[in-house]
Scaffold this active site. Sequence first.
Site, PDB file in Angstrom:
ATOM      1  NE  ARG A   1     -11.094  -1.077   5.184  1.00  0.00           N
ATOM      2  CZ  ARG A   1     -10.450  -1.331   6.303  1.00  0.00           C
ATOM      3  NH1 ARG A   1      -9.964  -2.544   6.527  1.00  0.00           N
ATOM      4  NH2 ARG A   1     -10.262  -0.380   7.205  1.00  0.00           N
TER       5      ARG A   1
ATOM      6  CB  ILE B   1       5.067   6.947   1.618  1.00  0.00           C
ATOM      7  CG1 ILE B   1       3.615   7.402   1.410  1.00  0.00           C
ATOM      8  CG2 ILE B   1       6.020   7.739   0.756  1.00  0.00           C
ATOM      9  CD1 ILE B   1       3.322   8.785   1.965  1.00  0.00           C
ATOM     10  CB  ALA B   2       1.863   2.055   1.941  1.00  0.00           C
ATOM     11  NE  ARG B   3       4.475  -0.262   8.317  1.00  0.00           N
ATOM     12  CZ  ARG B   3       4.587   0.985   8.738  1.00  0.00           C
ATOM     13  NH1 ARG B   3       4.895   1.942   7.870  1.00  0.00           N
ATOM     14  NH2 ARG B   3       4.397   1.292  10.008  1.00  0.00           N
TER      15      ARG B   3
ATOM     16  CD  GLU C   1      11.098  -1.151   5.459  1.00  0.00           C
ATOM     17  OE1 GLU C   1      10.960  -0.509   6.521  1.00  0.00           O
ATOM     18  OE2 GLU C   1      10.706  -0.740   4.354  1.00  0.00           O
TER      19      GLU C   1
ATOM     20  CG  HIS D   1      10.466   2.937   6.739  1.00  0.00           C
ATOM     21  ND1 HIS D   1       9.966   1.673   6.896  1.00  0.00           N
ATOM     22  CD2 HIS D   1       9.466   3.769   7.149  1.00  0.00           C
ATOM     23  CE1 HIS D   1       8.742   1.722   7.391  1.00  0.00           C
ATOM     24  NE2 HIS D   1       8.420   3.000   7.550  1.00  0.00           N
TER      25      HIS D   1
END
Length: 326
Positions: A180, A239-241, A270, A288
Amino acid sequence: MNRKPRILIARAISPEVVQRLEQHFEVESNQDDVIWSPHELVQKLQGKDGVLTTGSQTIDAALLAACPQLKIVANMAVGYNNFDVPAMTVAGVQGTNAPDVLTETTADFGFALLMATARRLTESEHYLRAGKWTSWRYDLFAGAEVHGSTLGIIGMGRIGQGIARRGAHGFGMKVIYHNRSRLAPELEAECRARYVSKAELLASADHVVLVLPFTQENHHTIGAAELAQMKPTATLINIARGGIVDDAALARALRDKRIAAAGLDVFEGEPAVHPDLLTVPNVVLTPHIASATMGTRLAMADLAASNLIAFFEGREVLTPVNKPAR
């Protein structure tokens, strides 16, 4: 407050942290690790002043209205997309998270998942276990190079920087990133990373790693259009969300070999996993567990406990995510 504050521990955590909290609070602990429905969570929170959550409990306006005594929610995760932060702030409820303590462990796992995906470890192990390995071939599970390749990172916070350092310093990778906002020059130099547009990253990277927080703006950051921009030889690591990737579109891209492979530690909805992802061989799937070492999970729970203790002792919490009026 004359009595000890009452807190709820919403999921099982390290017993030593439960014992620490019991020195300060009246504790109701879910060490049986029962998965409560939203209604059950509200019932459990009646009369509670604080709660230690693990990221899977939704704290929204409806819950806050039903639990007026609640004053603090301490998440033992760096992400807090389970919080409705504006609603918590309006309700005067402090939110905290658990950053920093899981940075290096999660970066380790992100790089491990990248390597397992690039080198086709899951496919080859399944092949061996099925008794199919009978001879050597020059192209038997030949995967993609990691050393010297181009690593593209979307989301260059602490964990993204950790992955960049591992790639650049450990494997001689060319690191590009999109974020960002651009990093300070000294951080770019430390990570040997070059800022590029998202389009350039997708077109150039041999391995794309996602480490950005989930927000509505980041929903499906990677969808069919973005997958089409990637190299057919590229891998994608998330591996974020869950929700950062359109899992249905990814399953189609993997089946059609529009990209070479993917490694996923997080999923939309999930613990449910999109069924199509279970039918394609060129994907590594983990439940996760990026921060899952005993030491790190203990440190995460300990930080959440420290936030609860500081709050009720009238001190500043260590890792706030909002500033409600107190």
